[in-house]
Design a protein around this motif. Sequence first.
Motif, PDB file in Angstrom:
ATOM      1  N   HIS A 150     -23.693  34.759  28.978  1.00 56.18           N
ATOM      2  CA  HIS A 150     -22.274  34.444  28.848  1.00 56.18           C
ATOM      3  C   HIS A 150     -22.172  33.000  28.398  1.00 56.18           C
ATOM      4  N   ALA A 151     -21.435  32.757  27.316  1.00 57.62           N
ATOM      5  CA  ALA A 151     -21.273  31.376  26.873  1.00 57.62           C
ATOM      6  C   ALA A 151     -19.891  30.923  27.331  1.00 57.62           C
ATOM      7  N   ASP A 152     -19.076  30.418  26.445  1.00 53.23           N
ATOM      8  CA  ASP A 152     -17.772  29.955  26.900  1.00 53.23           C
ATOM      9  C   ASP A 152     -16.643  30.858  26.431  1.00 53.23           C
ATOM     10  N   TYR A 153     -16.953  32.125  26.243  1.00 54.94           N
ATOM     11  CA  TYR A 153     -15.915  33.081  25.862  1.00 54.94           C
ATOM     12  C   TYR A 153     -15.447  33.778  27.126  1.00 54.94           C
ATOM     13  N   ARG A 154     -14.280  33.379  27.609  1.00 52.31           N
ATOM     14  CA  ARG A 154     -13.808  33.979  28.858  1.00 52.31           C
ATOM     15  C   ARG A 154     -12.296  33.863  28.989  1.00 52.31           C
ATOM     16  N   LEU A 155     -11.767  34.710  29.840  1.00 54.97           N
ATOM     17  CA  LEU A 155     -10.336  34.617  30.152  1.00 54.97           C
ATOM     18  C   LEU A 155     -10.200  34.030  31.546  1.00 54.97           C
ATOM     19  N   MET A 156      -9.259  33.117  31.690  1.00 57.41           N
ATOM     20  CA  MET A 156      -8.988  32.561  33.019  1.00 57.41           C
ATOM     21  C   MET A 156      -7.497  32.645  33.285  1.00 57.41           C
ATOM     22  N   SER A 157      -7.143  33.082  34.479  1.00 59.68           N
ATOM     23  CA  SER A 157      -5.728  33.148  34.842  1.00 59.68           C
ATOM     24  C   SER A 157      -5.243  31.736  35.144  1.00 59.68           C
ATOM     25  N   ARG A 158      -3.956  31.595  35.259  1.00 65.95           N
ATOM     26  CA  ARG A 158      -3.405  30.289  35.571  1.00 65.95           C
ATOM     27  C   ARG A 158      -3.950  29.765  36.895  1.00 65.95           C
ATOM     28  N   GLU A 198      -5.950  26.343  37.523  1.00 62.86           N
ATOM     29  CA  GLU A 198      -5.582  25.327  38.512  1.00 62.86           C
ATOM     30  C   GLU A 198      -6.772  25.002  39.399  1.00 62.86           C
ATOM     31  N   GLY A 199      -7.571  26.021  39.697  1.00 60.33           N
ATOM     32  CA  GLY A 199      -8.800  25.804  40.467  1.00 60.33           C
ATOM     33  C   GLY A 199      -9.745  24.901  39.706  1.00 60.33           C
ATOM     34  N   LEU A 200      -9.890  25.182  38.405  1.00 59.31           N
ATOM     35  CA  LEU A 200     -10.787  24.381  37.562  1.00 59.31           C
ATOM     36  C   LEU A 200     -10.349  22.917  37.527  1.00 59.31           C
ATOM     37  N   PRO A 239     -18.069  29.865  37.659  1.00 55.78           N
ATOM     38  CA  PRO A 239     -18.405  30.813  38.728  1.00 55.78           C
ATOM     39  C   PRO A 239     -18.149  30.260  40.133  1.00 55.78           C
ATOM     40  N   MET A 240     -18.131  28.921  40.257  1.00 58.40           N
ATOM     41  CA  MET A 240     -17.878  28.334  41.577  1.00 58.40           C
ATOM     42  C   MET A 240     -16.421  28.482  42.000  1.00 58.40           C
ATOM     43  N   ILE A 241     -15.547  28.769  41.050  1.00 60.37           N
ATOM     44  CA  ILE A 241     -14.122  28.892  41.382  1.00 60.37           C
ATOM     45  C   ILE A 241     -13.892  30.114  42.262  1.00 60.37           C
TER      46      ILE A 241
END
Length: 321
Positions: free
Chosen positions: A162-170, A174-176, A191-193
């Motif tokens: 997995h590289a940097d192609y991903r979906l993240m919810s709002r 905010e966690g990031l 993955p730590m989120i």
Amino acid sequence: MADTLYIVVPCYNEEAVLPETSRRLGDKLSALTAAGKITPESRVLFVNDGSKDKTWALIQELHEKDSRFLGANLSRNRGHQNALLAGLMTAKDRCDAAVSMDADLQDDIDAVDGMLERYAEGCDIVYGVRSSRKKDTFFKRFTAEAFYRMMDCMGAETVFNHADYRLMSRRALEGLAEFREVNLFLRGIVPMIGYNTGVVEYERGERFAGESKYPLKKMLAFALEGITSLSTRPIRMVTGLGFLIFLISILMLIYSIYRWATGATIIGWASVICSVWAIGGLILLSLGVIGEYVGKIYLETKARPRFLIQELLEDTDETDS
Ligand code: UDP
Ligand code: MG
């Protein structure tokens, strides 16, 4: 109920691919909007990472022609990870979910449909994972897979292929934002989120124009960055090595006393020279490993800004919200 999607694309010297990329991403947005999967407020956000070519001018032009294309111009080149973070943090307050992808569209954009499905099912993070690397050159495939394996055995947990192609919810974004580290290695931090996560498989294509911005040298630096910012296992290995050498030296001591007692002490020049070089090399190596971490601490304590946005091209005539 549809959500607002932002597609975040970091761009460094990508004038060769931008026209085609924007066309395909524009079509994708239209199709998803027409299918009622995303709202018409969904956007593509291009982050210009201090490009030396016409990338920013192209982004400005795209924004003028079609307000669904937004642009953020970083104050200088900060590298892929920082550019991506800048884009995600800009998208965070404007969208319900953000997908990050590379400008060269090596990642199959149709996987976004699958990501949105998983997101609708309740996943906060959906990883795009390569099902095969058939289209990569042997060298790229070999080095990239060695990269994931090395990361793993050095204690840096990442999602394989997995590289940097991903979906993240709002919520995940905010966690990031709470992770304040300056030494950024997003695929280790995400993955730590936690939260619910999902995976979507896709086949990775070839770069359709332009050159890779990740030559071997950058890739090695990136691997080192990943390992030293995610795990302290190398330091533990140095400790283990030191311990082992200490044990060997005790054996050597006993052996030397025995040789001295039996009166045969002059031979052994070769073994002395070898151990001087070997021990010297190991000490330097160990110091280097520790130095890597000390350097990281130095940079983290300075807490310099991770990116600065010089200019943001956004919808100006928005009536809603
Ligand atoms: N990139 C960036 N800043 C950099 C280097 C690369 O924003 O300093 C971007 C680049 O424009 C692309 C993505 O990072 O969108 C991945 O780069 P590339 O496709 O060259 O890497 P590869 O696929 O060869 O690993
Ligand atoms: Mg690429």
